[in-house]
Write an enzyme that holds these catalytic residues in place. Structure first.
Site, PDB file in Angstrom:
ATOM      1  N   CYS A  71      42.100  -9.282  53.142  1.00 15.92           N
ATOM      2  CA  CYS A  71      41.952  -9.592  51.715  1.00 15.92           C
ATOM      3  C   CYS A  71      42.365 -11.033  51.437  1.00 15.92           C
ATOM      4  O   CYS A  71      43.365 -11.509  51.965  1.00 15.92           O
ATOM      5  CB  CYS A  71      42.836  -8.666  50.873  1.00 15.92           C
ATOM      6  N   PHE A 272      14.292  -3.672  57.580  1.00 17.97           N
ATOM      7  CA  PHE A 272      15.714  -3.636  57.953  1.00 17.97           C
ATOM      8  C   PHE A 272      16.306  -2.349  57.365  1.00 17.97           C
ATOM      9  O   PHE A 272      17.277  -2.370  56.611  1.00 17.97           O
ATOM     10  CB  PHE A 272      16.465  -4.865  57.446  1.00 17.97           C
ATOM     11  N   CYS A 366      23.873  -9.346  51.838  1.00 20.16           N
ATOM     12  CA  CYS A 366      25.333  -9.499  51.819  1.00 20.16           C
ATOM     13  C   CYS A 366      25.726 -10.963  51.986  1.00 20.16           C
ATOM     14  O   CYS A 366      26.900 -11.269  52.176  1.00 20.16           O
ATOM     15  CB  CYS A 366      25.963  -8.648  52.925  1.00 20.16           C
TER      16      CYS A 366
END
Ligand SMILES: C[S@@+](CC[C@H](N)C(=O)[O-])C[C@H]1O[C@@H](n2cnc3c(N)ncnc32)[C@H](O)[C@@H]1O
Length: 413
Positions: A71, A272, A366
């Site tokens: 994070c 994909f 992404c």
């Protein structure tokens, strides 16, 4: 030598940036406006103290924050964090001259990640299992995690024991843990070869721990229960370590945007396609041709289709879409196309789509940088973007998903 710095802005990786006479200095875990004491090393600096905190600074929930590389942004107030993340998409598009409307970020709940990749390494007297510290090879042992689903966090002691049993190397190896409807699916990679005894021990342990499946280096060691993931009502058993969207709710959001956009099509191509997160949902209403490079993912998709009821026809094709994109003349047989490539994007495939006259296209990505490049190609081919929705699948990290919906009027032939 340490020094005092004023943070001017946040970079795309979430680091605070201070402008210095020698150029930008990247200081992780800082926020715009803050004055900090930091120890520079080249263009990066280690934060030593926040001397004047920003009003947007909040206490991070996780005790490992700052050490663990998982994070980067737990120290920022939620609304500001979401705006920063949405802006990553806005800036990526701007850098390609795309001025399309970017929607609000679809947020991600804490403890919602169903797929987590841990790193493990044998150390003197045991095993260390956790996440790698940012920009290093050091593994930070994890006792709690605020992004993973609770059942994954609860399994940490068992995962550690398992890593000790299967680790047969001095190198770092990976443990991909997926929470499925039938239990945890564990795929260990790079752990060295298993002796017969190690295999037996690991197998017994997986059984006792009620894991659904244990695979080591691509081979299934034991599978007491078939791991099951539900894609819009269709049960699929993805291959060990095969691709799966990290957060089920994010997958649902993206799939819903895609299916709504392509709703008018009778036949669509899912490029994909993975194990069918979009294809099997779309097949409720239309025929789907699913194209994917990974053979085992396609087998899972096809099995899901064959055991499901009430779906329209789904066909599969294994194909390297970087090398052999589906050509425009073949794409023209479809009323819609969805493509969801890996981080590298789908440059060659986008060029083919740009030449086609498929009226409805959904681009899922992404990586905002490669998405912007691919969208610029599609715009060059006459597509217009009706919306772009950023989806926070990777909470508190600098990664963000986005779904872009495009249209183009059919040419008269
Ligand atoms: C981001 S995933 C998306 C999968 C699926 N749409 C989903 O939501 O679960 C990208 C997929 O592209 C596949 N892939 C990667 N490189 C490829 C290539 N060169 N040709 C075809 N498929 C590829 C991967 O195996 C993976 O399944």
């Amino acid at each position: 030598m340490s020094g005092h710095f004023r943070i001017a802005r946040l970079g795309a990786q979430g680091d605070g940036i201070a402008e210095t006479g020698e150029g930008p200095l990247y200081i992780p875990f800082t926020l715009p406006g803050e004055r900090v004491l930091a120890d520079p090393n080249g263009s990066r600096a280690k934060l030593l103290e926040v001397e004047e905190p920003s009003a947007l600074r909040v206490p991070p929930p996780c005790r490992h924050f700052g050490e663990c590389g998982g994070c980067a942004m737990q120290h920022m107030q939620t609304d500001a964090y979401r705006e920063w993340k949405r802006n990553i998409v806005v800036e990526a598009l701007k850098s390609r001259g795309i001025a399309a409307p970017v929607g609000e970020l679809v947020p991600c709940a804490s403890n919602s990640r169903r797929r987590v990749v841990f790193s493990a390494r044998r150390v003197e007297g045991g095993i260390i299992l956790g996440f790698v510290r940012a920009l290093s090879h050091t593994i930070i042992s994890i006792e709690e995690c605020w992004i993973a689903r609770p059942e994954i966090v609860a399994a940490l002691p068992a995962l550690r024991s398992l890593a000790r049993m299967v680790g047969n190397t001095d190198r770092t190896f990976r443990m991909i843990v997926t929470s499925t409807d039938s239990g945890l699916d564990i795929a260990v990679e790079g752990s060295g070869s298993l002796s017969e005894q190690m295999r037996r021990n690991a197998s017994d342990f997986a059984l006792r721990a009620s894991f659904a499946r244990l695979s080591v280096n691509g081979e299934i060691v034991i599978e007491p229960k078939k791991p099951v993931i539900i894609f819009g009502g269709v049960a699929v058993s993805p291959p060990p370590g095969g691709f799966l969207q990290a957060v089920a709710e994010a997958e649902e959001t993206m799939a819903s945007l895609v299916t709504t956009h392509l709703a008018k099509a009778k036949r669509v191509a899912d490029l994909f396609a993975g194990s069918g997160a979009f294809a099997l949902r779309l097949a409720r209403n239309m025929e789907v041709h699913a194209v994917e490079g990974d053979a085992s993912s396609l087998v899972a998709l096809d099995r899901g289709f064959r055991f499901a009821s009430g779906l329209k026809k789904v066909t599969t094709e294994r194909r390297d879409l970087f090398v052999r994109p589906v050509l425009a003349k073949d794409l023209n047989a479809y009323g819609g196309v969805v493509f969801d490539p890996p981080r590298a994007g789908a440059e060659a495939q986008s060029r083919a789509i740009a030449k086609s006259d498929v009226p409805l296209v959904a681009a899922v990505s992404c990586n905002p940088g490669t998405l912007a490049r691919d969208l610029a190609i599609l715009i060059g081919g006459g597509y217009t973007i009706s919306s772009i929705i950023p989806v926070d699948q990777f909470l508190w990290s600098p990664h963000v998903e986005a779904v872009a919906l495009l249209e183009k009027p059919r040419r008269r032939r």
